[in-house]
Design a protein around this motif. Structure first.
Motif, PDB file in Angstrom:
ATOM      1  N   GLY A   1     -72.802  49.024 -66.225  1.00  0.00           N
ATOM      2  CA  GLY A   1     -72.117  48.611 -67.466  1.00  0.00           C
ATOM      3  C   GLY A   1     -70.635  48.534 -67.347  1.00  0.00           C
ATOM      4  O   GLY A   1     -69.689  47.614 -67.134  1.00  0.00           O
ATOM      5  N   TYR A   2     -70.092  49.870 -67.209  1.00  0.00           N
ATOM      6  CA  TYR A   2     -68.717  50.291 -66.926  1.00  0.00           C
ATOM      7  C   TYR A   2     -68.227  49.922 -65.752  1.00  0.00           C
ATOM      8  O   TYR A   2     -67.061  49.169 -65.440  1.00  0.00           O
ATOM      9  N   GLY A   3     -69.004  49.699 -64.841  1.00  0.00           N
ATOM     10  CA  GLY A   3     -68.709  49.298 -63.256  1.00  0.00           C
ATOM     11  C   GLY A   3     -68.275  47.846 -63.192  1.00  0.00           C
ATOM     12  O   GLY A   3     -66.924  47.449 -62.616  1.00  0.00           O
TER      13      GLY A   3
ATOM     14  N   ASP B   1     -68.202  45.523 -76.580  1.00  0.00           N
ATOM     15  CA  ASP B   1     -69.132  45.177 -75.396  1.00  0.00           C
ATOM     16  C   ASP B   1     -70.376  44.427 -76.025  1.00  0.00           C
ATOM     17  O   ASP B   1     -70.445  43.190 -75.327  1.00  0.00           O
ATOM     18  N   TRP B   2     -70.891  44.757 -76.906  1.00  0.00           N
ATOM     19  CA  TRP B   2     -72.312  44.273 -77.334  1.00  0.00           C
ATOM     20  C   TRP B   2     -71.902  43.098 -78.167  1.00  0.00           C
ATOM     21  O   TRP B   2     -72.832  42.155 -78.406  1.00  0.00           O
ATOM     22  N   VAL B   3     -70.830  43.047 -79.114  1.00  0.00           N
ATOM     23  CA  VAL B   3     -70.752  41.987 -80.028  1.00  0.00           C
ATOM     24  C   VAL B   3     -70.246  40.791 -79.042  1.00  0.00           C
ATOM     25  O   VAL B   3     -70.689  39.738 -79.502  1.00  0.00           O
ATOM     26  N   MET B   4     -69.420  40.964 -77.955  1.00  0.00           N
ATOM     27  CA  MET B   4     -69.256  39.857 -77.107  1.00  0.00           C
ATOM     28  C   MET B   4     -70.279  39.437 -76.201  1.00  0.00           C
ATOM     29  O   MET B   4     -70.281  38.038 -76.179  1.00  0.00           O
ATOM     30  N   PHE B   5     -71.147  40.331 -76.204  1.00  0.00           N
ATOM     31  CA  PHE B   5     -72.324  39.850 -75.169  1.00  0.00           C
ATOM     32  C   PHE B   5     -73.204  38.977 -76.261  1.00  0.00           C
ATOM     33  O   PHE B   5     -73.475  37.807 -75.954  1.00  0.00           O
ATOM     34  N   LYS B   6     -73.130  39.326 -77.353  1.00  0.00           N
ATOM     35  CA  LYS B   6     -73.945  38.383 -78.524  1.00  0.00           C
ATOM     36  C   LYS B   6     -73.452  37.095 -78.746  1.00  0.00           C
ATOM     37  O   LYS B   6     -73.939  35.871 -78.736  1.00  0.00           O
ATOM     38  N   ASP B   7     -71.974  37.001 -78.825  1.00  0.00           N
ATOM     39  CA  ASP B   7     -71.153  35.902 -78.804  1.00  0.00           C
ATOM     40  C   ASP B   7     -71.225  35.062 -77.815  1.00  0.00           C
ATOM     41  O   ASP B   7     -71.388  33.905 -77.782  1.00  0.00           O
ATOM     42  N   ILE B   8     -71.438  35.527 -76.785  1.00  0.00           N
ATOM     43  CA  ILE B   8     -71.724  34.894 -75.442  1.00  0.00           C
ATOM     44  C   ILE B   8     -72.889  34.338 -75.236  1.00  0.00           C
ATOM     45  O   ILE B   8     -73.046  32.962 -75.090  1.00  0.00           O
TER      46      ILE B   8
ATOM     47  N   PRO C   1     -58.869  49.130 -69.464  1.00  0.00           N
ATOM     48  CA  PRO C   1     -60.015  48.859 -70.381  1.00  0.00           C
ATOM     49  C   PRO C   1     -59.736  49.649 -71.763  1.00  0.00           C
ATOM     50  O   PRO C   1     -59.316  50.951 -71.766  1.00  0.00           O
ATOM     51  N   ALA C   2     -60.187  49.167 -72.892  1.00  0.00           N
ATOM     52  CA  ALA C   2     -59.891  49.782 -74.101  1.00  0.00           C
ATOM     53  C   ALA C   2     -60.839  51.089 -74.426  1.00  0.00           C
ATOM     54  O   ALA C   2     -60.681  51.683 -75.253  1.00  0.00           O
ATOM     55  N   THR C   3     -61.892  51.054 -73.357  1.00  0.00           N
ATOM     56  CA  THR C   3     -62.602  52.302 -73.277  1.00  0.00           C
ATOM     57  C   THR C   3     -62.025  53.694 -73.407  1.00  0.00           C
ATOM     58  O   THR C   3     -62.292  54.478 -74.053  1.00  0.00           O
ATOM     59  N   PHE C   4     -60.659  53.451 -72.656  1.00  0.00           N
ATOM     60  CA  PHE C   4     -59.901  54.766 -72.569  1.00  0.00           C
ATOM     61  C   PHE C   4     -59.296  55.350 -73.667  1.00  0.00           C
ATOM     62  O   PHE C   4     -58.983  56.456 -74.162  1.00  0.00           O
ATOM     63  N   ARG C   5     -58.886  54.115 -74.627  1.00  0.00           N
ATOM     64  CA  ARG C   5     -58.307  54.384 -75.851  1.00  0.00           C
ATOM     65  C   ARG C   5     -59.165  54.390 -77.149  1.00  0.00           C
ATOM     66  O   ARG C   5     -58.817  55.078 -77.928  1.00  0.00           O
ATOM     67  N   HIS C   6     -60.078  53.626 -77.202  1.00  0.00           N
ATOM     68  CA  HIS C   6     -61.081  53.296 -78.054  1.00  0.00           C
ATOM     69  C   HIS C   6     -62.407  53.141 -77.757  1.00  0.00           C
ATOM     70  O   HIS C   6     -62.950  52.248 -77.918  1.00  0.00           O
ATOM     71  N   PRO C   7     -62.868  54.454 -77.279  1.00  0.00           N
ATOM     72  CA  PRO C   7     -64.409  54.557 -76.730  1.00  0.00           C
ATOM     73  C   PRO C   7     -65.489  53.785 -77.451  1.00  0.00           C
ATOM     74  O   PRO C   7     -66.154  53.034 -77.050  1.00  0.00           O
ATOM     75  N   VAL C   8     -65.530  54.202 -78.816  1.00  0.00           N
ATOM     76  CA  VAL C   8     -66.624  53.604 -79.818  1.00  0.00           C
ATOM     77  C   VAL C   8     -66.360  52.231 -80.019  1.00  0.00           C
ATOM     78  O   VAL C   8     -67.278  51.411 -79.727  1.00  0.00           O
ATOM     79  N   TYR C   9     -65.277  51.754 -80.596  1.00  0.00           N
ATOM     80  CA  TYR C   9     -64.816  50.381 -80.812  1.00  0.00           C
ATOM     81  C   TYR C   9     -65.245  49.451 -79.751  1.00  0.00           C
ATOM     82  O   TYR C   9     -65.582  48.413 -79.686  1.00  0.00           O
TER      83      TYR C   9
END
Length: 98
Positions: free
Chosen positions: A55-57, A84-91, A71-79
């Motif tokens: 996933g992260y790769g 990622d999963w909301v965008m996946f659903k939206d796609i 990546p926002a993962t570095f600053r806002h890991p939970v959000y």
């Protein structure tokens, strides 16, 4: 570092960080890979270790190569994980262009 009071406030920022179509596609493929590895866990629990790598790769290639951002993962890991999963659903639902 910008602070967000809620995920609802964060998600527009998250989408702006994923404006490049190839980056969104890489995120989507990485998320599909995560789901596949989770399905394989029933056979061998070690596959669970491969899920975040996949996933992260894919996502980080999208950011560093196409978006040219961190990546926002570095600053806002939970959000970011939620995004990622909301965008996946939206796609999947056609709300965001593949």
């Amino acid at each position: 570092m910008k602070r967000f009071a809620s995920f609802r406030e964060f998600y527009p920022y998250y989408l702006a960080e994923h404006g490049h179509r190839t980056s969104r596609r890489l995120h989507f493929v990485g998320s599909c890979g995560v789901l596949a590895f989770i399905a394989l866990v029933q056979r061998d629990a070690r596959w669970l270790l491969a899920a975040p790598v996949c996933g992260y790769g894919f996502a980080w290639v999208g950011h560093f190569v196409f978006e040219k951002n961190r990546p926002a993962t570095f600053r806002h890991p939970v959000y970011s994980l939620m995004g990622d999963w909301v965008m996946f659903k939206d796609i999947l639902t056609g709300r965001i262009r593949w």
